[in-house]
Design an enzyme around this catalytic site. Sequence first.
Site, PDB file in Angstrom:
ATOM      1  CG  ASP A   1     209.938 103.242  13.412  1.00  0.00           C
ATOM      2  OD1 ASP A   1     211.025 103.015  12.864  1.00  0.00           O
ATOM      3  OD2 ASP A   1     209.037 103.944  12.903  1.00  0.00           O
TER       4      ASP A   1
ATOM      5  CG  HIS B   1     211.868 101.810   9.522  1.00  0.00           C
ATOM      6  ND1 HIS B   1     211.056 102.780  10.052  1.00  0.00           N
ATOM      7  CD2 HIS B   1     211.741 101.933   8.180  1.00  0.00           C
ATOM      8  CE1 HIS B   1     210.459 103.460   9.089  1.00  0.00           C
ATOM      9  NE2 HIS B   1     210.856 102.951   7.936  1.00  0.00           N
TER      10      HIS B   1
END
Length: 471
Positions: free
Chosen positions: A126, A30
Site C-alpha cells: 500500500d 485497504h
Amino acid sequence: MAPGSDRNGHEGRRPRRRRVLLLPLPYHGHINPMLRLAAALHDRGLAVTVVHTETRAPDRRSLPAGCELVTVPDGLPPELAASDDIPSFVFALNRNCAAPFRDLLAGALRQEEEEDGGGVACVVADVDWFAPLAAARELGVPALALMTSSAARFRVYLAYPRLCEKGYLPVQESNMDMPVDEHPPLLVRDLQVMMDTSRHVAYASLLAHIVAGVRQSSGLILNTFNAIERTDVEQIRRDTAIRVFPVGPLHMLSPPATAATQKSSLLPEDRSCLEWLNTQLPGSVLFVSFGTLASIDADELLEVAWGLAASNRPFLWVVRPRLVRGRDSVELPSELLEETRGRGRIIRWAPQEEVLSHPAIGAFLTHSGWNSTLESISRTVPMICKPCGGDQLGTARYVCDVWKVGVRVEVEDKLTRGGIQAAIERLMDGIEGGVVRDRMREMGDVVSKCTMKGGSSDLALQDLVDFIKSS
Ligand code: UDP
C-alpha cells in the site's frame, strides 16, 4: 533451458511460481482491494504471500485460494489502532514494522538461494507503507505501490506542498468555494477539511513520505480505470516518471469472499437483508451506508433517519458501531421506528457487493468512499453523495459534476432532514434522476468493457503480471 527444467537447469521439476509479497494497510477499505489483487495475481500464475500486521490481521480462511498469510509484529497499543489519528497510526506502523518486514524479506531471499526456481519477484505494498517499500529496494527487490483510492486523490498527494504554498491549504472558511486552478473540477473544500493546524502539519508530513516512497518505487498500481480517470492517470505518469498500472476496479477481478469465509469483514454480515430485499419491488429500495470509518454526530444521525422516514421509500441502512462518534450503539426514537416499520431495515453490517447487485436496489446514499463508489458504478446503482471527509470530498465532486452518476446532499450550515429528503426525491423521482440513471447505465457498459479481455484494465493487469514475472 531444457523443457521440463527450471531456471537453474534442474531437469524433471516443474518451474515454481515466482512469488509476490503483498502488504495491505490494516484498514478494511485497504485490505479488501489488496486481497482482490492477490487473487488476480495468483490466477495469472504468481505465488502470493500476504504480509499483514498483527493488528486487524484477517482470518486465513478469508484469503483467496492458494494465497498464504504471514503476520509481522507491529507492537502498536490498541488505543492507537482504534483512534482516528491516522497519521500517527501510519507513522507508528512504518516505524515498528520496517525491521520485521526487512527480516522476513531477507529470510525469503536466503531461502530462494537455497532452493530451486521460484523466489521473491516483487513486493507490492500500500502507498502508506513507505518504510517496507524502502526496505525492499535496499534488498534489491522491485517494489510496487498500490493506491487504493482514486488517481485524482493521488494527484492531490503529489500536489500537496504546492497547494499549501499557494495558500489553498490548510482550508479556511473564506476560501472554501475557491476553484483549485491546478486541479479542476476540485474546489478548495474538496481537498481536505482540516482546520486544525497540528493535524494539517502531520498529514502533510505523511503525504510527503508517501509520495517520496512512490517516486522511488518501480511502479504504481491504481484501483481505477482509464475511462473515468485517464487524464489523472496520464498526469501521474508524467509527474512521477514511473510505470503506472490502472487495473481497477479491483473488486471486479475476483468474486467477493464467500459467506463462509467472511472473516475479513469488520463485523458479521447480516445476510437476512438479502431475503428482505427479495420481497421489495425492483429499483425501489435506497441502500444507505457510510463505510467503515466515517463518523457523524448523534444529531446528524437523527437528521438522516428523519430524512429517510420523510422520503416514504423503502430503505436498507447500515448503522455500524461507532457510526456515531464515540458510541458503540445507537437507539433511534420509537416514533421514527414506528413510522418506518415494514419499509425501513437497519442492520450493523451488509454484504455490500451483493446488496448493490440486488435488483430491488434503486439508489445508494453513500459517504463516497472509493471502494463504495466503484462498487456502485460497476452495479450501475446511482448515488446520493454525503461525503464526510478525506478523499470522499473529491470523489463526490467527480461523481456528481464530472461523471454525473449521482446527486449531492446539499448541506448549508449543517446536515438537515430536508436536505436528505430533497436529494432522495431528486434522484429517485425527478427528471434529473432519469438522466443520472441513463448516465449510470452507460458507465456500467464502459466499466465492463475495461475489465473484459482486451479492455484497458485487463491489459494493464497483464502488463503488471509481465513486469513482475520478468523482475
Ligand atoms: N462494506 C461492507 N459492508 C458494509 C459497509 C461497507 O462490505 O456494511 C464494505 C464496502 O463494500 C467497501 C468497504 O466496506 O468495500 C468500504 O470502503 P470505502 O472505500 O467505500 O470506504 P471506507 O470505509 O474505506 O471509508
